[in-house]
Each structure stands twice: as C-alpha cells, then as structure tokens.
Motif scaffolding. Structure first.
Motif, short mmCIF file in Angstrom:
data_model
loop_
_atom_site.label_atom_id
_atom_site.label_comp_id
_atom_site.label_asym_id
_atom_site.label_seq_id
_atom_site.Cartn_x
_atom_site.Cartn_y
_atom_site.Cartn_z
N GLU A 99 -10.10 3.64 -4.47
CA GLU A 99 -9.28 3.54 -5.70
C GLU A 99 -8.25 2.55 -5.55
O GLU A 99 -7.58 1.86 -6.42
CB GLU A 99 -8.69 5.01 -5.88
CG GLU A 99 -9.76 5.92 -5.98
CD GLU A 99 -9.13 7.32 -5.66
OE1 GLU A 99 -9.69 8.21 -6.19
OE2 GLU A 99 -7.95 7.53 -5.37
N LEU A 100 -7.96 1.87 -4.52
CA LEU A 100 -6.72 1.05 -3.93
C LEU A 100 -7.26 -0.32 -4.10
O LEU A 100 -6.36 -1.36 -3.85
CB LEU A 100 -6.23 1.27 -2.62
CG LEU A 100 -5.28 2.71 -2.51
CD1 LEU A 100 -5.02 3.00 -1.30
CD2 LEU A 100 -4.09 2.54 -3.62
N LEU B 267 2.24 1.93 -3.48
CA LEU B 267 0.86 2.66 -4.23
C LEU B 267 1.20 4.31 -4.01
O LEU B 267 0.84 4.98 -4.79
CB LEU B 267 -0.18 1.89 -4.16
CG LEU B 267 -0.34 0.57 -4.77
CD1 LEU B 267 -1.50 -0.35 -4.26
CD2 LEU B 267 -0.10 0.55 -6.10
N LEU B 268 1.11 4.46 -2.56
CA LEU B 268 0.88 5.79 -2.34
C LEU B 268 2.06 6.57 -2.53
O LEU B 268 1.84 7.79 -2.68
CB LEU B 268 0.60 6.00 -0.70
CG LEU B 268 -0.79 5.15 -0.23
CD1 LEU B 268 -0.88 5.60 1.22
CD2 LEU B 268 -1.84 5.93 -0.80
N ALA C 112 -4.37 8.45 -2.69
CA ALA C 112 -5.63 7.62 -3.10
C ALA C 112 -6.58 7.56 -2.03
O ALA C 112 -6.15 7.32 -0.90
CB ALA C 112 -5.18 6.46 -3.92
N VAL D 16 0.86 -1.36 0.12
CA VAL D 16 -0.23 0.11 -0.07
C VAL D 16 0.96 1.43 -0.14
O VAL D 16 0.74 2.29 -0.73
CB VAL D 16 -0.89 -0.10 0.98
CG1 VAL D 16 -1.65 1.44 1.30
CG2 VAL D 16 -1.83 -1.16 1.01
N LYS E 17 -6.34 -1.72 -7.38
CA LYS E 17 -4.89 -1.59 -7.52
C LYS E 17 -3.98 -2.64 -6.76
O LYS E 17 -3.13 -3.21 -7.33
CB LYS E 17 -4.32 -0.33 -7.29
CG LYS E 17 -4.89 0.79 -8.32
CD LYS E 17 -4.32 2.19 -8.04
CE LYS E 17 -4.77 3.15 -9.08
NZ LYS E 17 -4.19 4.42 -8.70
N SER E 18 -4.44 -2.86 -5.53
CA SER E 18 -3.71 -3.79 -4.41
C SER E 18 -4.33 -5.21 -4.43
O SER E 18 -3.69 -5.87 -3.69
CB SER E 18 -3.94 -3.15 -3.07
OG SER E 18 -5.17 -2.87 -2.73
N LEU F 71 -8.04 -3.41 3.78
CA LEU F 71 -7.57 -2.11 3.48
C LEU F 71 -7.80 -1.42 4.89
O LEU F 71 -6.86 -0.42 5.07
CB LEU F 71 -8.15 -1.41 2.44
CG LEU F 71 -7.40 -1.83 1.05
CD1 LEU F 71 -8.04 -1.32 -0.34
CD2 LEU F 71 -5.80 -1.36 1.14
#
Length: 402
Positions: A366-367, A356-357, A362, A353, A370-371, A378
């Motif tokens: 949104e994650l 990604l940040l 985000a 995570v 993606k994750s 989360l």
C-alpha cells in the motif's frame, strides 16, 4: 620456584605457551595448584610433553619470568592469572581457559554485570553499521558490558557504539597486547580503557597475530559472555566460529535477520536462524532475554539517571495496544511526540514513511505508490525502523507506529 604466585603462572605460561590444552589438563591433575604443576613439569613427571616443552622447562629461568613481569609493569599491563579474583568466572568455566590474561584496563566487577558479545563481518555493510549502533548503544546504556574482537569492521563499530552509550566494553585481541594491530584502532583502544573497559590478550605481549589463532581467540570472546549476537556474517565468516563456541559453551546465540536473503553477506546468518539462534529485531529482544538479571541485586551497573529511566521503561516486553478510544488517544499522543522529536533525526525516506503511518497503519504494498519508493527500499526502511523500535509489524503484515 618463585614465592610470587604471578611469577609461578608466568613460568608455566612461558614453558607451555598460551592456549595449550595440556596446561589445563596438568592443572586439573594438580587440583589447580600452579606451583605443583610447575614442579611436576620441571621434574619430568609428564611423558606426554613435547620435546619443545621439555626443552622450555630446562631453559626458562626466573630472570626470563621477571623480565616479562617488568615489561608489563613498565607498559601498565596488568597480569590476571586463572586463580585471580578478578579473572571472570564465566571465562574460567570454559574448556581450556587462558591461564593468564594480559590486561590494559580492568575486568573488576565483570561477574556482576550482564555480558554480551557482538560480532560480524570485517567488510561491514551500511546496514550492519546501522544495526550495530541501534542495538548496542541502548544496551550499553542499560549497563550491559559488551565484548568484541577489536578487528576492523563490525568489531570496531560494536566498541564505538558501546562508547557512544557511555558503556563498558572489553576488546579481546588477536595479537599480543603490546602490538599495535590493527593500527587504525589505536585511539579506540585508548578510549575503551579510559571509559572503564579493558583490552585483553592471552598471547605474550609482543606476539604478532597469525591466521590460525583467530578461531582460538574467539572462544574467549564467547567465553566472557552470557550470549553472543551475530550481526552480519557470510558463509565463512569468523563470526560464525564465535557463535559455534558460544553454542558449545551452552551460551545463548542471538542473530540479526538478513537485510537481503539473496546477499552473500548473510549466507552464514540464515542457518543460525534455522537453528536455535534467537532472532533480534530490536535491542529489547536481548533485554527481555536477560530481564531476570536486572532485578537481581548481585548484578550492578554504573547507571546515570537517564540509564535507570531507560532500564525501567524497557524492562517489560511491549504489549499490543487495545483498539479502544483511550488507547487510540494515547497512540495519537505518542505519534505526535515521535513526529516532533525523532523525525528530524531520521533518514528522509524513513521520516516520510513514518509520516504516512501517522495517518493510518499500512502494508508495504500500500505504501509503494504513496511513498514513491520501490519494494526493496521499503523493506530496508521498515527493517531499520523496526530495529530502532519505531514501528511494529502485525500478523497480517500491516505496519503501525509503536
């Protein structure tokens, strides 16, 4: 009566027994003079004494007092009385304070230290353990003395986290100081004392624990502390009783927000947050609450160079970064540092995570894609990262690296 003031207090304790409200009432009538209180009890001046108390006044002799004192001396148990300079001032100021504390270790200097009690569930969750270490360990590094109840579960984790931060911690027993309960915490007691802390009890040294005493004991945990932190608590948790004592003693109550609003583990936490409890998302929330004491020369701690550095960095609350090229450059530098030094120490999903940040702030929704992580997972990940101080949540729900 005995010439030794400690023996006077021990006679009073043996006659009236621990946590007896009548004892402090009698002392108040005698201006705090224990010798006068003992004389008046022995001379039968108080009609409100029970038959058992009157019988004790006749049957307790100085040989009984000296046997108790000798037992404590042989076992390296110190006797701290209500009029002793080492007796903590905060505790002395509560309703019905213990007239005698049996102590292994030292309470010296506690009045010049910021003190915080931390309590929670006996059947502590993984979340509770994680939160405990991420909040308590850095607080202990700042010289804050941590108090808890030496029980299994959260209490034990609180003491361990404080020791991991090389800090001072005080364990308040629910039994006599010479009773090995709970047995699995024997080594923990030794480590606490060896690290400059203390184990204390108001009960006679060989007294066994009993269920009705724990709430009575909890007034000591909160009474030693400027504030009480509730980490995890069900609807009938003893941690809530400690929080109630803290509120009655006009001390601050802090509370870690629930990991799961629908879990029975946190049923007791929600009412605290609806009341006047201060929510704690990061250990800096507690640091900021007591920031005035860090600059007070009357409060001191045994700081290492690392602790002093940490204290300086965390003394002021974090401020949002400006959206400027300069701040963006600083932010990128910080992200790189986090990536190199911290990601390898995190759980794999937490690290993923953060990566990604690093690319852009985000929201949780949104994650998810993606994750490839579900919503509930989360939420847990972001809670842990917020508590650790690695991410922050904006007003619009967007998460970004701090």
């Amino acid at each position: 009566m005995a010439k030794n003031p400690v023996e006077v207090w021990l006679w009073l304790l043996l006659v009236m027994q621990p946590f007896n409200r009548k004892t402090n009432y009698i002392l108040s009538q005698c201006g705090g003079d224990a010798a006068e209180a003992c004389r008046n009890i022995r001379d039968g001046k108080y009609d409100f004494l029970s038959d058992a108390e009157k019988k004790n006044a006749e049957s307790v002799h100085m040989k009984d007092v000296r046997e108790l004192a000798d037992t404590c001396a042989a076992k390296n148990v110190r006797i701290i009385t209500l009029d002793d300079e080492e007796y903590p001032a905060l505790l002395r100021g509560i309703e019905n304070p213990p007239i005698v504390l049996f102590c292994a270790g030292s309470l010296a200097g506690l009045d010049r230290t910021i003190t915080l009690s931390a309590v929670g569930a006996r059947n502590v969750s993984d979340y509770g353990i994680n939160v405990t270490h991420r909040i308590i360990e850095p607080l202990s590094r700042l010289g804050i003395a941590i108090i808890s109840g030496m029980a299994v579960g959260t209490d034990a984790e609180v003491h361990k986290a404080c020791l991991d931060g090389h800090g001072r911690t005080i364990g308040v027993l629910g039994c006599g100081i010479l009773v090995n309960y709970p047995a699995e915490n024997a080594q923990l007691k030794h480590d606490i004392i060896a690290n400059g802390g203390a184990i204390i009890s108001e009960l006679l040294p060989y007294s066994r624990s009993f269920a009705n005493y724990f709430n009575i004991r909890n007034r000591i945990i909160s009474g030693l502390s400027m504030g009480t932190l509730v980490i995890e608590a069900g609807e009938k948790s003893g941690a809530l009783l400690t929080a109630n004592h803290a509120a009655e003693q006009e001390r601050e109550v802090f509370c870690v927000p629930p990991h799961d609003l629908f879990s029975s583990r946190f049923n007791g936490v929600v009412p605290l947050l609806r009341g006047e409890a201060i929510p704690v998302y990061n250990f800096t929330d507690i640091v900021n609450a007591y920031s005035q004491y860090f600059s007070n020369e009357n409060y001191v701690g045994d700081y290492t160079a690392e602790v002093e550095k940490t204290q300086h960095e965390l003394k002021e609350p974090r401020k949002p970064r400006e959206k400027s090229k300069q701040s963006e450059g600083m932010s990128e530098k910080r992200k790189t540092q986090l990536s190199e030094e911290l990601l390898s120490s995190l759980e794999p999903q937490e690290a993923a995570v953060l990566r990604l940040l690093e690319k852009s702030p985000a929201k949780i929704d949104e994650l998810i894609e993606k994750s490839e992580t579900d919503y509930n997972s989360l939420v847990e990940i972001f809670t842990n990262l917020e508590i650790a101080g690695y991410v922050e949540r904006g007003q619009d729900g967007t998460y970004s690296i701090v």
